[in-house]
Design an enzyme around this catalytic site. Structure first.
Site: not given
Length: 216
Positions: A189, A199, A146
């Site tokens: 993703h 994203d 992330e």
């Protein structure tokens, strides 16, 4: 994932509820960060350091995700690791960290990268399965990273420090698990089969990113 501008009050949390939260709202849990301990080897959890605070990537800090947000495993012995999934939090780093520590969230990622300085926090060990890809098969065989920020504000959040830190992390993961350094195995993703997220978005610079990964 792109979303309308949030209300002035609580902008991070409002956007995060729409883009990231799968269950209950983020809690105000305090992260316990441990001094990073470098782990060598190739992802063999039978021989790796499993002490509290140990990390797989040298220089990372440890802040544990809730055990409800990942599954204990013994990769690569039970599942081979052959993909790395790139995410964007749609929140600030502290909010994302709190969310992954919320047992009601039911999702997490192995790593979280701060935008301003590229600081890396590991929240799930690489041998364990983080609920991050939105696809069980891909969860089993991938590692999720992330990146702090918002996909519609790339100039603010997709910093040189974040790109470089992420590239070094990806290169390290790839070396540990023999993941090819190509776009078939390092994906967004949004590219996961049956993905419902967009994203890291169209303004993530894949050419720049992959060049950095290969130059490490």
């Amino acid at each position: 994932m792109n979303h309308p501008n949030p209300p002035t009050k609580h902008p991070d949390r409002s956007r995060l509820r729409r883009a990231l939260l799968l269950g209950a709202g983020a809690t105000a849990l305090s992260a316990i960060v441990y001094t990073a301990v470098s782990i060598t080897g190739h992802g063999d959890s039978r021989h790796s350091n499993t002490a509290v605070g140990a990390v797989d990537q040298a220089g990372a800090a440890w802040s544990a995700a809730s055990g409800a947000n990942y599954r204990a495993a013994d990769r690569p012995h039970d599942y081979a690791i052959d993909r790395i999934v790139v995410h964007v939090t749609e929140s600030t780093q502290p909010i994302a960290e709190q969310v992954f520590q919320d047992p009601g969230h039911r999702a997490s990622a192995h790593y979280l990268i701060r935008a301003d300085d590229g600081h890396i926090t590991q929240m799930v060990r690489e041998h364990d399965v983080a609920f991050q890809a939105g696809n069980r098969e891909w969860n089993n065989s991938s590692i999720g990273i992330e990146h702090e920020g918002f996909v519609n504000q790339p100039d603010r959040w997709f910093t040189e420090a974040a790109y470089k830190a992420s590239a070094e992390l990806v290169a390290g993961i790839a070396e540990r698990h023999d993941v090819p350094l190509d776009r078939e195995h390092i994906v967004g993703h949004n590219e996961v089969p049956d993905a419902t997220h967009t994203d890291p978005g169209p303004r993530w610079d894949w050419d720049r990113y992959m060049a950095l990964v290969r130059s490490v």
